[in-house]
Design a protein around this motif. Structure first.
Motif, mmCIF file in Angstrom:
data_model
loop_
_atom_site.group_PDB
_atom_site.id
_atom_site.type_symbol
_atom_site.label_atom_id
_atom_site.label_comp_id
_atom_site.label_asym_id
_atom_site.label_seq_id
_atom_site.Cartn_x
_atom_site.Cartn_y
_atom_site.Cartn_z
ATOM 1 N N LEU A 83 -1.029 11.260 4.156
ATOM 2 C CA LEU A 83 -0.317 10.068 3.696
ATOM 3 C C LEU A 83 -0.972 8.799 4.244
ATOM 4 O O LEU A 83 -1.151 7.815 3.526
ATOM 5 N N ARG A 84 -1.334 8.830 5.508
ATOM 6 C CA ARG A 84 -1.963 7.659 6.132
ATOM 7 C C ARG A 84 -3.293 7.337 5.457
ATOM 8 O O ARG A 84 -3.577 6.167 5.173
ATOM 9 N N ASN A 85 -4.076 8.325 5.152
ATOM 10 C CA ASN A 85 -5.359 8.095 4.488
ATOM 11 C C ASN A 85 -5.156 7.547 3.076
ATOM 12 O O ASN A 85 -5.889 6.654 2.640
ATOM 13 N N GLU A 86 -4.149 8.059 2.368
ATOM 14 C CA GLU A 86 -3.864 7.568 1.016
ATOM 15 C C GLU A 86 -3.479 6.096 1.046
ATOM 16 O O GLU A 86 -3.956 5.296 0.224
ATOM 17 N N ARG A 87 -2.619 5.741 1.980
ATOM 18 C CA ARG A 87 -2.179 4.342 2.066
ATOM 19 C C ARG A 87 -3.339 3.424 2.452
ATOM 20 O O ARG A 87 -3.471 2.317 1.912
ATOM 21 N N TYR A 88 -4.162 3.878 3.364
ATOM 22 C CA TYR A 88 -5.304 3.065 3.798
ATOM 23 C C TYR A 88 -6.252 2.789 2.635
ATOM 24 O O TYR A 88 -6.734 1.653 2.476
ATOM 25 N N GLY A 91 0.770 -1.236 0.000
ATOM 26 C CA GLY A 91 0.000 0.000 0.000
ATOM 27 C C GLY A 91 0.797 1.280 0.000
ATOM 28 O O GLY A 91 0.214 2.366 0.006
ATOM 29 N N GLY A 92 2.131 1.198 -0.010
ATOM 30 C CA GLY A 92 2.958 2.390 0.058
ATOM 31 C C GLY A 92 3.167 3.062 -1.285
ATOM 32 O O GLY A 92 2.953 2.463 -2.347
ATOM 33 N N GLU A 93 3.599 4.300 -1.234
ATOM 34 C CA GLU A 93 3.897 5.086 -2.434
ATOM 35 C C GLU A 93 5.380 5.042 -2.800
ATOM 36 O O GLU A 93 5.771 5.476 -3.885
ATOM 37 N N VAL A 94 6.226 4.514 -1.915
ATOM 38 C CA VAL A 94 7.649 4.402 -2.208
ATOM 39 C C VAL A 94 7.830 3.468 -3.404
ATOM 40 O O VAL A 94 7.153 2.441 -3.521
ATOM 41 N N GLN A 95 8.746 3.838 -4.281
ATOM 42 C CA GLN A 95 8.965 3.064 -5.502
ATOM 43 C C GLN A 95 9.764 1.789 -5.181
ATOM 44 O O GLN A 95 10.968 1.850 -4.974
#
Length: 521
Positions: free
Chosen positions: A242-247, A49-53
């Motif tokens: 960020l937390r909401n995006e990952r969730y 669920g992360g945005e890190v590449q």
């Protein structure tokens, strides 16, 4: 007489042929690569669920199996002890004694070539150093963390280190290394050494076990400028966004149940809108942290490419996990004058960024809520594991040893080098890797710094040292631990507490707690 001699010779030749065939079959046992990163959150990589590449870890997940309920011990040394022994941590420390056997020792005795590249953190005496505990080759860090660009560098504001003068103990086998080239970076160096081991071992007829232990993304926050640049401005919206995006991504990916409530902001986390620190400094902390994970993923890509180049890819099991949840500590305090990313500074992410790194769970490293003890686990084994699969079966770090033992087709010993060995606490996850349903542990236990927990089926009893009481959660309905059911099920609380206390006596935790003078009521 000649006929008897001829028959005898034929039988001997047949016996030699059968032995050769058996040896060849034995050599088909899989190679095992166990990759562990340091202080990384459950949601930090793309496939969780992360945005890190992290394209290489994402590819591993696409080609393998992801666990959604895999547990560690909430801090590095206890997790590492459990991982290499298959045992719950024993107290008092050290956590690696002669009545314990390591994966390296068991697999080396079974004919495997064994190597460790990276962080050890379990000691450097003759009874605890990796080269004396089953690893034929060691290159890396014997301490808990170090400067990524120069492990011998002594930060003037943070002088803790196992040497006593603030420097860190980096070594190749038993020879200490104190000088490093100008372009040195630990993540690259650990991978370089691991790749060389794979190339060397793959030329032999024997399988190998490689334990690769990255220090990334553990503090200090150090990364290469080109990797940091990828994330410039990415975290300008703050940790709550960020937390909401990952969730939302995790819900779409099926990693979390959308009915689980996202917990409120952690009490240690600041309000982004009211944050008093310079915004660009706060953003850079997370940018560097992301860059460290990005670089690790690049190196894992190099490692996976080496498996193909050497022709051992199809017969190699690769596992990836983290030793605990993200770190919320700030050694020396939060100081905007300390610039994240640069060799000269010793900076951390702090609790506010640790908060979204663990999405959707509560708390972080050292705590027994899900955020402290949950880790991603990816397992890739071409042709043996169903690609792009997901399992919700619970498992624990103590299960790694018996899993490796089963993969190596050997036995866990009762004695080793004249020492009686403690019986293993874990159980193999090989049935899960095959797509089967494994009988779960009746109970799983944790304790660290007066934070405590026990899980039995869907129920989890957990104690937070700051409030000093037991909480009960139904993890099927509420894995994010937002609804405490302790008052509704007092009998269950009493029974699970009694089970935890029995375990605490067995492992020495109870004696340790008595010495501290603390006890959760």
């Amino acid at each position: 007489m000649k006929l008897c001699t001829a028959l005898l010779l034929a039988l001997l030749l047949l016996s030699d042929f059968q032995s050769t065939v058996q040896a060849a079959e034995k050599d088909k046992r899989p190679n095992i690569i166990l990759i562990m990163c340091d202080d990384m959150g459950w949601s930090d990589i793309g496939c969780y669920g992360g945005e890190v590449q992290t394209p290489n870890l994402d590819r591993m997940a696409k080609e393998g199996l992801r666990f959604t309920q895999f547990y560690n011990n909430a801090v590095c040394w206890t997790t590492r002890a459990s991982l290499v022994t298959g045992l719950y941590p024993r107290y008092p420390r050290p956590h690696l004694n002669r009545n314990m056997v390591t994966i390296g020792e068991v697999l080396q005795q079974a004919g495997y070539q064994t190597a460790l590249s990276g962080k050890w953190h379990l000691g450097r005496t003759e009874s605890t150093h990796p080269v004396y505990r089953g690893f034929q080759d060691f290159y890396g860090l014997l301490d808990g963390c170090c400067n990524f660009f120069d492990p011998y560098y002594r930060d003037p504001k943070f002088k803790r280190g196992i040497t006593g003068d603030g420097s860190r103990f980096f070594a190749e086998n038993t020879t200490r290394i104190t000088e490093f080239p100008e372009n040195f970076y630990t993540t690259d160096a650990f991978t370089d050494h691991a790749i060389q081991e794979i190339k060397t071992y793959s030329e032999t007829d024997k399988p190998f076990f490689l334990h690769l232990c990255y220090t990334a993304p553990h503090y200090p926050l150090h990364a290469k400028p080109k990797d940091i640049a990828k994330y410039k401005g990415r975290y300008a919206a703050g940790w709550e966004t960020l937390r909401n995006e990952r969730y939302q991504r995790q819900s779409k990916m099926g990693l979390v149940d959308p009915s689980w409530k996202l917990p409120a902001r952690d009490p240690e986390s600041a309000d982004w809108e009211q944050d008093k620190y310079p915004r660009d400094w706060q953003e850079r902390r997370m940018e560097v942290y992301a860059a460290m994970i990005d670089c690790m993923d690049q190196n894992i890509g190099r490692l996976m490419a080496t498996l193909k180049e050497t022709g051992v890819d199809d017969n190699t099991v690769v596992m990836f996990l983290s030793d605990n949840g993200p770190d919320a500590s700030e050694p020396g305090g939060a100081n905007p004058e300390q610039i994240p990313g640069l060799k000269e500074y010793y900076t951390t992410c702090g609790p506010s960024w640790a908060f979204p790194q663990n999405t959707p769970f509560r708390r972080f490293k050292t705590w027994m809520h899900e955020g402290g003890i949950s880790t991603p686990l990816i397992v890739r084994w071409p042709g043996k594991i169903q690609a792009d699969s997901l399992t919700r079966q619970p498992a624990h770090i103590i299960d790694v040893m018996p899993t490796c033992v089963e993969l190596a087709e050997t036995e866990y010993p009762t004695t080793f080098q004249a020492h009686k060995i403690l019986p293993v606490d874990g159980k193999s996850i090989v049935p899960i890797l095959r797509g089967e349903t494994r009988k779960p542990h009746a109970s799983l236990f944790w304790e660290l710094r007066n934070n405590q927990a026990v899980r039995q089926g869907k129920w989890k009893l957990v104690a937070d040292r700051t409030i000093n009481r037991w909480e009960l959660y139904d993890l099927e309905q509420d894995r994010t631990e937002t609804k405490n059911l302790a008052s509704e099920y007092p009998d269950r609380v009493a029974q699970m507490k009694a089970d935890w206390l029995q375990w605490a006596e067995k492992t020495g935790v109870a004696q340790q707690k008595h010495q501290r003078g603390k006890q959760v009521p």
